[in-house]
Enzyme design. Sequence first.
Site, PDB file in Angstrom:
ATOM      1  N   GLY A 164       0.689  -1.280   0.008  1.00 24.15           N
ATOM      2  CA  GLY A 164      -0.004   0.089   0.005  1.00 24.15           C
ATOM      3  C   GLY A 164       0.868   1.158  -0.020  1.00 24.15           C
ATOM      4  O   GLY A 164       0.565   2.157  -0.676  1.00 24.15           O
ATOM      5  N   THR A 165       1.799   1.295   0.692  1.00 19.67           N
ATOM      6  CA  THR A 165       2.872   2.367   1.038  1.00 19.67           C
ATOM      7  C   THR A 165       3.247   2.865  -0.397  1.00 19.67           C
ATOM      8  O   THR A 165       3.344   3.976  -0.906  1.00 19.67           O
ATOM      9  CB  THR A 165       3.838   2.214   1.962  1.00 19.67           C
ATOM     10  OG1 THR A 165       3.151   2.230   3.188  1.00 19.67           O
ATOM     11  CG2 THR A 165       4.748   3.318   2.137  1.00 19.67           C
ATOM     12  N   GLN A 215      -7.970  -0.655   3.142  1.00 21.36           N
ATOM     13  CA  GLN A 215      -8.942  -1.033   4.101  1.00 21.36           C
ATOM     14  C   GLN A 215     -10.069  -1.765   3.781  1.00 21.36           C
ATOM     15  O   GLN A 215     -10.725  -2.579   4.108  1.00 21.36           O
ATOM     16  CB  GLN A 215      -9.526   0.053   5.284  1.00 21.36           C
ATOM     17  CG  GLN A 215      -8.048   0.514   6.043  1.00 21.36           C
ATOM     18  CD  GLN A 215      -7.679  -0.587   7.014  1.00 21.36           C
ATOM     19  OE1 GLN A 215      -8.252  -1.546   7.401  1.00 21.36           O
ATOM     20  NE2 GLN A 215      -6.295  -0.695   7.625  1.00 21.36           N
ATOM     21  N   SER A 257      -3.748  -3.416  -0.761  1.00 24.67           N
ATOM     22  CA  SER A 257      -2.488  -3.954  -0.375  1.00 24.67           C
ATOM     23  C   SER A 257      -3.050  -5.537   0.168  1.00 24.67           C
ATOM     24  O   SER A 257      -4.202  -5.875   0.720  1.00 24.67           O
ATOM     25  CB  SER A 257      -2.063  -3.164   0.802  1.00 24.67           C
ATOM     26  OG  SER A 257      -1.279  -4.063   1.923  1.00 24.67           O
ATOM     27  N   HIS A 279      -1.563  -7.921   2.739  1.00 25.36           N
ATOM     28  CA  HIS A 279      -1.443  -8.118   3.963  1.00 25.36           C
ATOM     29  C   HIS A 279      -2.699  -7.757   5.041  1.00 25.36           C
ATOM     30  O   HIS A 279      -2.865  -8.063   6.117  1.00 25.36           O
ATOM     31  CB  HIS A 279      -0.240  -7.948   4.917  1.00 25.36           C
ATOM     32  CG  HIS A 279      -0.003  -6.403   5.461  1.00 25.36           C
ATOM     33  ND1 HIS A 279      -0.243  -6.164   6.491  1.00 25.36           N
ATOM     34  CD2 HIS A 279       0.097  -5.423   4.425  1.00 25.36           C
ATOM     35  CE1 HIS A 279       0.037  -4.873   6.665  1.00 25.36           C
ATOM     36  NE2 HIS A 279       0.386  -4.252   5.369  1.00 25.36           N
ATOM     37  N   THR A 315      12.377  -7.410 -10.142  1.00 27.54           N
ATOM     38  CA  THR A 315      11.859  -8.773 -10.325  1.00 27.54           C
ATOM     39  C   THR A 315      10.726  -9.026  -9.271  1.00 27.54           C
ATOM     40  O   THR A 315      10.552  -8.783  -8.400  1.00 27.54           O
ATOM     41  CB  THR A 315      12.994  -9.700  -9.862  1.00 27.54           C
ATOM     42  OG1 THR A 315      14.263  -9.527 -10.631  1.00 27.54           O
ATOM     43  CG2 THR A 315      12.519 -11.306 -10.111  1.00 27.54           C
ATOM     44  N   CYS A 348       0.873   2.958  12.609  1.00 27.24           N
ATOM     45  CA  CYS A 348       2.314   3.732  12.592  1.00 27.24           C
ATOM     46  C   CYS A 348       2.309   4.850  13.378  1.00 27.24           C
ATOM     47  O   CYS A 348       3.337   5.066  13.799  1.00 27.24           O
ATOM     48  CB  CYS A 348       2.244   4.290  11.009  1.00 27.24           C
ATOM     49  SG  CYS A 348       1.528   2.857   9.847  1.00 27.24           S
TER      50      CYS A 348
HETATM   51  C1  LIG Z   1      -2.072  -0.341   5.509  1.00 28.07           C
HETATM   52  C2  LIG Z   1      -2.346   0.753   4.805  1.00 28.07           C
HETATM   53  C3  LIG Z   1      -1.509   1.331   3.870  1.00 28.07           C
HETATM   54  C4  LIG Z   1      -0.090   0.763   3.957  1.00 28.07           C
HETATM   55  O1  LIG Z   1      -0.119  -0.329   3.268  1.00 28.07           O
HETATM   56  P1  LIG Z   1       1.088  -1.431   3.338  1.00 28.07           P
HETATM   57  O2  LIG Z   1       0.960  -2.512   2.682  1.00 28.07           O
HETATM   58  O3  LIG Z   1       1.272  -1.801   4.865  1.00 28.07           O
HETATM   59  O4  LIG Z   1       2.411  -0.363   3.076  1.00 28.07           O
HETATM   60  C5  LIG Z   1      -2.141   2.469   3.514  1.00 28.07           C
HETATM   61  N1  LIG Z   1      -3.185   3.026   3.562  1.00 28.07           N
HETATM   62  C6  LIG Z   1      -4.132   2.353   4.544  1.00 28.07           C
HETATM   63  C7  LIG Z   1      -5.342   3.101   4.514  1.00 28.07           C
HETATM   64  C8  LIG Z   1      -3.507   1.331   5.181  1.00 28.07           C
HETATM   65  O5  LIG Z   1      -4.653   0.829   5.883  1.00 28.07           O
END
Ligand SMILES: *Cc1c(COP(=O)(O)O)cnc(C)c1O
Length: 379
Positions: A70-71, A178, A196, A198, A234, A319
Amino acid sequence: MKVYLDNAASTRVDKEVITAMLPYFNKEYGNASSLHDFGVEARKAIEKSRGIIAKKLNVEPEEIIFTSGGTESNNFAIKGIAFENKNKGNHIITCKIEHECILNPCKWLEKQGFKITYLGVDKYGFVNPEDVKNAITKDTILVSIMHANNEIGTIEPIEDIGKICKERGVYFHTDACQSFTKVPINVKNIDLVTISSHKIHGPKGVGALYVKNGTKITQLQHGGGQEKNLRSGTENTPGIVGFAKASELITKKDVNYITKLRDKTIKEVMKITDVLLNGPSGNKRLCNNANLSFKYIEGESMITLLNESGIACSTGSACSSKSLEPSHVLLAIGRPPEIAHGSLRVSLSKDNTMKDVSYFIKNIKPIVKKLREMSPLKG
Ligand SMILES: *Cc1c(COP(=O)(O)O)cnc(C)c1O
């Protein structure tokens, strides 16, 4: 008893996901760009996964760019659009309750000469689409408003915002980390979507950015030209396979079940005196999010005592819990700092049971009582 109630921070990887991933570690471990059978098998698996994710979003496979999460997807969307379109304008609109990986790239872009508007939200965390409309100028190149907030679960009116952006010819990005698999999304008027793995019972370190065909965006990472030359490196074959598998597993039934757990959690906690619900109630709230402020006590103390009882939850986002600053999201919805400090986020998943919720309720009551008795803030 161990009870994990921090599913907005990360989730358990599903067994089926692990099973799907395993062959790509030690059997089909080739580089997907290689021409031999090992490479071809990896490529096949990646393209199949791309198709699965694309289908989930109802888009074309070539519009899915795999990233490290996500980041990265959010950085790619914000900076990639900013750099590629700076000849058209230097103005970006976002809102005050975005994740840090939207807000910090925006702050950084300000130093590079971009102008950023950070829209406020109402007391439930909603962005008003009219505010977006009024903030758009001839220099606006991008609007980025999240789909569902990670701290208070507010589901933003992204369809309305998307329509406005489309009418004005401005790119619209949404961070759907989310909401993905939990809230349906229609990308008709959305140009870029972050997801994302996870957060949906897939492995960490993998995600994607949906980039609508025709969108002018530049890569941040230069190299071997993978992912349509938009994201070199990769490909993470096992991660991508696991992500796709995870996206197929959550059902409408799971969402209804998680909603029941959430409603029970909120209902029972609200029976304690001097507790406030942060974020909206009902169907504009993410199904797995409960965020509550307990007057006169600190969220960190609650987390510590809950942890001693085997319960994992969070004060806000994973975070921001490293810093002692109150949550920027709770401040933006108008909570005073002392109330923001006393907040607890319980985030559920399909892996939780009613028993978990009961165990949490049974433990939170005496913890709140004890902390309030010790509190210098009370009275
Ligand atoms: C967890 C999250 C991210 C970051 O995603 P990562 O895969 O952990 O880098 C970004 N935005 C929101 C709303 C999130 O909940």
